[in-house]
Design an enzyme around this catalytic site. Sequence first.
Site, PDB file in Angstrom:
ATOM      1  N   PRO A 144       0.775  -1.242   0.000  1.00 58.06           N
ATOM      2  CA  PRO A 144       0.000   0.000   0.000  1.00 58.06           C
ATOM      3  C   PRO A 144       0.812   1.301   0.000  1.00 58.06           C
ATOM      4  CG  PRO A 144      -0.060  -0.993   2.163  1.00 58.06           C
ATOM      5  CD  PRO A 144       0.679  -1.951   1.274  1.00 58.06           C
ATOM      6  N   CYS A 145       1.388   1.597  -1.142  1.00 56.03           N
ATOM      7  CA  CYS A 145       2.142   2.834  -1.294  1.00 56.03           C
ATOM      8  C   CYS A 145       1.245   4.066  -1.130  1.00 56.03           C
ATOM      9  CB  CYS A 145       2.868   2.853  -2.638  1.00 56.03           C
ATOM     10  SG  CYS A 145       1.838   2.485  -4.055  1.00 56.03           S
ATOM     11  N   HIS A 146      -0.050   3.899  -1.318  1.00 59.51           N
ATOM     12  CA  HIS A 146      -0.975   5.026  -1.156  1.00 59.51           C
ATOM     13  C   HIS A 146      -1.079   5.467   0.307  1.00 59.51           C
ATOM     14  CE1 HIS A 146      -3.424   1.383  -0.621  1.00 59.51           C
ATOM     15  NE2 HIS A 146      -4.174   2.111   0.191  1.00 59.51           N
TER      16      HIS A 146
END
Length: 172
Positions: free
Chosen positions: A141-143
């Site tokens: 989850p880079c977001h």
Amino acid sequence: MAEPLEFSVDRLETPIGELQIVADDRGSLRAIDWTEHEPRMRLLLDRYYGKGRYTLRPSNDPGGLTAAMRDYFAGNVAVIDRLAVETTGTPFQKSVWQALRTIPHGSTVTYAQLAARIGSPRAVRAAGLANGQNPISIVLPCHRVIGSNGALTGYGGGLPRKKWLLEHEGAL
């Protein structure tokens, strides 16, 4: 010369656009990206596996990954925590990507906090670059990584999608 890797690819329509889901023959997620960014996804696959060293064949729900992503978008955000992933990259990139997976849904960290999590607190920019080279967005989850001032910054799928994902997960 070794045979090219065979990857399966499926597409999923989501509330924020169509995703491409790439899996290996063991059902591990290798890449995920928005279909309008297919050239970027192929560039990353070329970089990590070698141009011409893999094939993509259409598949229906490889390894149950499409169904899992459908569940995620339907509200079961924890389903992505259990998905098998397989990445290749530098040891530093892999450490950043592993750290991404430790960020709980419903929360965010800053780039500085991400760098500190991997034991390299001075490598904030390098952690940001590795975050941007993540081939398995959403699941790694880079977001969930934001600017030090709390601003939504840098997301390959676009800031409106980043905002939607964070709201969907209860982080905003």
